[in-house]
Design a protein around this motif. Structure first.
Motif, PDB file in Angstrom:
ATOM      1  N   PRO A   1      35.699  45.992  45.419  1.00 20.67           N
ATOM      2  CA  PRO A   1      35.447  45.934  46.831  1.00 20.67           C
ATOM      3  C   PRO A   1      34.378  45.392  47.328  1.00 20.67           C
ATOM      4  CG  PRO A   1      35.281  48.141  46.456  1.00 20.67           C
ATOM      5  CD  PRO A   1      35.468  47.541  45.188  1.00 20.67           C
ATOM      6  N   ILE A   2      33.317  45.145  46.567  1.00 12.91           N
ATOM      7  CA  ILE A   2      32.084  44.640  46.733  1.00 12.91           C
ATOM      8  C   ILE A   2      31.899  43.175  45.849  1.00 12.91           C
ATOM      9  CG2 ILE A   2      29.492  45.180  46.490  1.00 12.91           C
ATOM     10  CD1 ILE A   2      30.478  48.070  46.712  1.00 12.91           C
ATOM     11  N   ASP A   3      31.203  42.423  46.353  1.00 15.22           N
ATOM     12  CA  ASP A   3      30.942  41.121  45.479  1.00 15.22           C
ATOM     13  C   ASP A   3      30.008  41.548  44.409  1.00 15.22           C
ATOM     14  OD1 ASP A   3      29.909  38.530  44.501  1.00 15.22           O
ATOM     15  OD2 ASP A   3      30.017  37.790  46.528  1.00 15.22           O
ATOM     16  N   PRO A   4      30.602  40.992  43.100  1.00 11.13           N
ATOM     17  CA  PRO A   4      29.937  41.748  41.907  1.00 11.13           C
ATOM     18  C   PRO A   4      28.367  40.869  41.901  1.00 11.13           C
ATOM     19  CG  PRO A   4      31.627  39.755  41.449  1.00 11.13           C
ATOM     20  CD  PRO A   4      31.851  40.405  42.940  1.00 11.13           C
ATOM     21  N   ALA A   5      28.245  39.643  42.584  1.00 12.81           N
ATOM     22  CA  ALA A   5      26.797  39.236  42.778  1.00 12.81           C
ATOM     23  C   ALA A   5      25.910  40.350  43.346  1.00 12.81           C
ATOM     24  CB  ALA A   5      26.741  38.122  43.394  1.00 12.81           C
ATOM     25  N   GLU A   6      26.441  41.216  44.110  1.00 11.91           N
ATOM     26  CA  GLU A   6      25.558  42.368  44.965  1.00 11.91           C
ATOM     27  C   GLU A   6      25.499  43.591  44.245  1.00 11.91           C
ATOM     28  OE1 GLU A   6      27.285  42.886  48.795  1.00 11.91           O
ATOM     29  OE2 GLU A   6      27.333  40.899  49.360  1.00 11.91           O
ATOM     30  N   ILE A   7      25.886  43.574  42.851  1.00 12.09           N
ATOM     31  CA  ILE A   7      25.869  44.899  42.183  1.00 12.09           C
ATOM     32  C   ILE A   7      24.968  44.638  40.892  1.00 12.09           C
ATOM     33  CG2 ILE A   7      27.319  46.737  40.870  1.00 12.09           C
ATOM     34  CD1 ILE A   7      29.659  45.834  42.759  1.00 12.09           C
TER      35      ILE A   7
ATOM     36  N   ASP B   1      39.019  43.773  49.193  1.00 14.14           N
ATOM     37  CA  ASP B   1      38.572  44.930  50.049  1.00 14.14           C
ATOM     38  C   ASP B   1      39.456  45.325  51.127  1.00 14.14           C
ATOM     39  OD1 ASP B   1      36.773  47.102  50.843  1.00 14.14           O
ATOM     40  OD2 ASP B   1      35.665  45.951  52.514  1.00 14.14           O
ATOM     41  N   GLY B   2      40.815  45.186  50.605  1.00 15.61           N
ATOM     42  CA  GLY B   2      41.909  45.321  51.617  1.00 15.61           C
ATOM     43  C   GLY B   2      42.633  44.179  52.374  1.00 15.61           C
ATOM     44  N   GLU B   3      42.222  43.129  52.003  1.00 19.63           N
ATOM     45  CA  GLU B   3      42.735  41.912  52.721  1.00 19.63           C
ATOM     46  C   GLU B   3      44.297  41.807  52.406  1.00 19.63           C
ATOM     47  OE1 GLU B   3      38.520  41.314  51.949  1.00 19.63           O
ATOM     48  OE2 GLU B   3      40.222  41.643  50.554  1.00 19.63           O
ATOM     49  N   GLU B   4      44.853  40.810  53.443  1.00 17.14           N
ATOM     50  CA  GLU B   4      46.308  40.862  53.241  1.00 17.14           C
ATOM     51  C   GLU B   4      46.630  40.287  51.654  1.00 17.14           C
ATOM     52  OE1 GLU B   4      50.361  41.132  54.147  1.00 17.14           O
ATOM     53  OE2 GLU B   4      48.637  41.952  55.014  1.00 17.14           O
ATOM     54  N   GLU B   5      45.827  39.222  51.499  1.00 19.44           N
ATOM     55  CA  GLU B   5      46.157  38.228  50.235  1.00 19.44           C
ATOM     56  C   GLU B   5      45.241  38.779  48.839  1.00 19.44           C
ATOM     57  OE1 GLU B   5      47.974  35.632  49.800  1.00 19.44           O
ATOM     58  OE2 GLU B   5      48.805  35.663  51.769  1.00 19.44           O
ATOM     59  N   PHE B   6      45.812  38.940  48.119  1.00 20.40           N
ATOM     60  CA  PHE B   6      45.456  39.554  46.681  1.00 20.40           C
ATOM     61  C   PHE B   6      44.504  38.332  46.083  1.00 20.40           C
ATOM     62  CE2 PHE B   6      49.359  42.505  46.307  1.00 20.40           C
ATOM     63  CZ  PHE B   6      48.797  43.539  47.200  1.00 20.40           C
ATOM     64  N   PRO B   7      43.593  38.973  45.315  1.00 22.85           N
ATOM     65  CA  PRO B   7      42.881  37.929  44.938  1.00 22.85           C
ATOM     66  C   PRO B   7      42.876  37.474  43.347  1.00 22.85           C
ATOM     67  CG  PRO B   7      41.975  40.198  44.381  1.00 22.85           C
ATOM     68  CD  PRO B   7      42.992  40.285  45.058  1.00 22.85           C
TER      69      PRO B   7
ATOM     70  N   PRO C   1      48.721  47.447  46.323  1.00 27.65           N
ATOM     71  CA  PRO C   1      48.845  46.733  44.969  1.00 27.65           C
ATOM     72  C   PRO C   1      49.072  47.599  43.851  1.00 27.65           C
ATOM     73  CG  PRO C   1      46.409  47.045  45.372  1.00 27.65           C
ATOM     74  CD  PRO C   1      47.177  47.649  46.580  1.00 27.65           C
ATOM     75  N   VAL C   2      49.138  48.832  43.840  1.00 27.11           N
ATOM     76  CA  VAL C   2      49.294  49.720  42.667  1.00 27.11           C
ATOM     77  C   VAL C   2      50.522  49.696  41.957  1.00 27.11           C
ATOM     78  CG1 VAL C   2      49.287  52.026  41.776  1.00 27.11           C
ATOM     79  CG2 VAL C   2      47.457  51.255  43.577  1.00 27.11           C
TER      80      VAL C   2
ATOM     81  N   GLU D   1      43.070  45.800  35.396  1.00 27.71           N
ATOM     82  CA  GLU D   1      43.108  46.824  34.478  1.00 27.71           C
ATOM     83  C   GLU D   1      42.197  47.894  34.849  1.00 27.71           C
ATOM     84  OE1 GLU D   1      42.544  46.073  30.159  1.00 27.71           O
ATOM     85  OE2 GLU D   1      43.705  44.115  30.232  1.00 27.71           O
ATOM     86  N   PHE D   2      41.251  47.466  35.656  1.00 27.62           N
ATOM     87  CA  PHE D   2      40.105  48.422  36.323  1.00 27.62           C
ATOM     88  C   PHE D   2      40.229  48.402  37.850  1.00 27.62           C
ATOM     89  CE2 PHE D   2      36.442  51.149  35.128  1.00 27.62           C
ATOM     90  CZ  PHE D   2      36.016  51.130  36.454  1.00 27.62           C
ATOM     91  N   TYR D   3      40.675  49.032  38.549  1.00 30.00           N
ATOM     92  CA  TYR D   3      40.839  48.899  40.060  1.00 30.00           C
ATOM     93  C   TYR D   3      39.866  49.994  41.041  1.00 30.00           C
ATOM     94  CZ  TYR D   3      43.063  49.180  44.745  1.00 30.00           C
ATOM     95  OH  TYR D   3      43.378  49.347  46.026  1.00 30.00           O
ATOM     96  N   VAL D   4      38.760  49.379  41.519  1.00 33.30           N
ATOM     97  CA  VAL D   4      38.083  50.136  42.374  1.00 33.30           C
ATOM     98  C   VAL D   4      38.737  50.018  43.758  1.00 33.30           C
ATOM     99  CG1 VAL D   4      35.694  50.559  43.284  1.00 33.30           C
ATOM    100  CG2 VAL D   4      35.955  49.934  40.892  1.00 33.30           C
ATOM    101  N   VAL D   5      38.890  51.279  44.358  1.00 33.03           N
ATOM    102  CA  VAL D   5      39.481  51.261  45.653  1.00 33.03           C
ATOM    103  C   VAL D   5      38.742  51.221  46.778  1.00 33.03           C
ATOM    104  CG1 VAL D   5      41.090  52.909  47.004  1.00 33.03           C
ATOM    105  CG2 VAL D   5      41.400  53.083  44.525  1.00 33.03           C
ATOM    106  N   PRO D   6      39.156  50.121  47.541  1.00 36.87           N
ATOM    107  CA  PRO D   6      38.678  49.806  48.995  1.00 36.87           C
ATOM    108  C   PRO D   6      38.338  51.191  49.600  1.00 36.87           C
ATOM    109  CG  PRO D   6      40.421  48.217  48.668  1.00 36.87           C
ATOM    110  CD  PRO D   6      40.512  49.159  47.458  1.00 36.87           C
TER     111      PRO D   6
END
Length: 321
Positions: A16-22, A39-45, A68-69, A52-57
């Motif tokens: 839910p966070i831009d990887p460039a910021e982590i 981060d919960g937008e209507e369209e999936f990325p 999406p689950v 395989e690894f989902y960080v929940v918004p």
């Protein structure tokens, strides 16, 4: 925990966070990962089936978090950014690791718990109202010093609350959890001892997770055992308290309450809790402070690093160990 196999094909990691910021995230190309931001937008990325690894918004609600689950057929890890996992636990497929955010919310939630205690005891809401009315409401008000405090739910958040109570010269701090144990600070009592401990406490702080066992635990019998004039503070989950029973106690003036969580939640306009006497309400902001984001980023980086290396994850609360 047992380690598990390193992914053999590129593994989608939804963040839910831009990887460039982590800081300290594993290099995607080097570790066979594909980072996708959602981060919960209507369209999936991307295709949820590849995740395989989902960080929940965070703070987007269970309906958004779980959308999406059902399509995540390759899912191996669900990482929440909340301390409690009651909103998502039942929807996580069998065999998928579910990890909570232990270590992220302790400081912030403990700060708010102490804020609610002090504000309620020292009459801060009344002073704020007096300022609006231009009234000088002097007098004597209760202090936290020399009070007996009971912490119900002594996990990492409960322990952090006690850390912050220590300088305030409380007469006693008692601890209660699902099972009895001993800590460096003293004994932790089992829930079965609550009937006795409740009668001795001036302040009762709720910090337990919401489970089948704790839902509705704070009912009329629980509240009835509390001392006259005692303060109930809830930084756990709303449904651990029977709202109708609480309204009866604060309405009579026998108890006071300070609630960061309510049932229902969000509390709708017109609900009697809004105007209940002796009640202070904050809108579930225990974890949502400036302390959240840096700790959440560190947790994500650590967990994804362990996943990429095939190492056991931290904070696993359900699924294979």
């Amino acid at each position: 925990m047992n380690a598990y196999d390193i992914p053999q094909r590129p593994a989608d990691v939804w963040l839910p966070i831009d990887p460039a910021e982590i800081d300290d995230l594993p290099d995607a190309a080097e570790h066979g990962l594909v980072y996708r931001v959602w981060d919960g937008e209507e369209e999936f990325p991307g295709d949820p089936a590849d995740c395989e690894f989902y960080v929940v918004p965070y703070m987007k609600g269970a309906d958004v978090a779980l959308r999406p689950v059902p399509e995540m057929t390759s899912l191996r890890v669900v990482q929440t950014l909340t301390a409690g996992v009651d909103d998502v636990r039942d929807a996580v497929p069998h065999g998928v690791r579910l990890c909570n955010a232990r270590g992220v919310h302790e400081a912030s939630t403990a700060e708010l718990a102490l804020t609610l205690v002090l504000a309620s005891l020292r009459g801060i809401p009344g002073f704020v109202d007096g300022q609006r009315q231009e009234e000088w409401r002097s007098g004597f008000y209760p202090a936290l010093a020399d009070r007996s405090v009971l912490i119900v739910g002594y996990g990492s958040i409960g322990a952090a609350i006690e850390d912050r109570l220590t300088p305030f010269e409380c007469a006693r701090v008692a601890r209660v959890a699902r099972s009895a144990r001993t800590t460096e600070r003293g004994d932790v009592h089992a829930f079965t001892e609550l009937p006795r401990l409740l009668t001795e406490a001036d302040v009762v702080i709720l910090s337990m997770p919401l489970t089948d066992d704790t839902a509705g635990m704070v009912d009329s019998a629980f509240l009835g055992r509390m001392k006259d004039g005692a303060l109930l503070v809830n930084v756990a989950r709303g449904p651990v308290v029977d709202t109708k029973a609480l309204l009866a106690e604060v309405g009579s003036g026998r108890l006071r309450a300070a609630l960061d969580v309510t049932d229902p939640e969000p509390l709708p306009a017109g609900h009697p809790l809004w105007h209940a006497p002796n009640t202070l309400i904050t809108p579930h902001v225990g974890g949502s402070s400036s302390a959240f984001l840096p700790r959440a980023k560190r947790l994500i980086a650590r967990q994804v690093s362990r996943f990429a290396a095939g190492e056991a994850l931290d904070n696993v609360v359900a699924g294979p160990r």
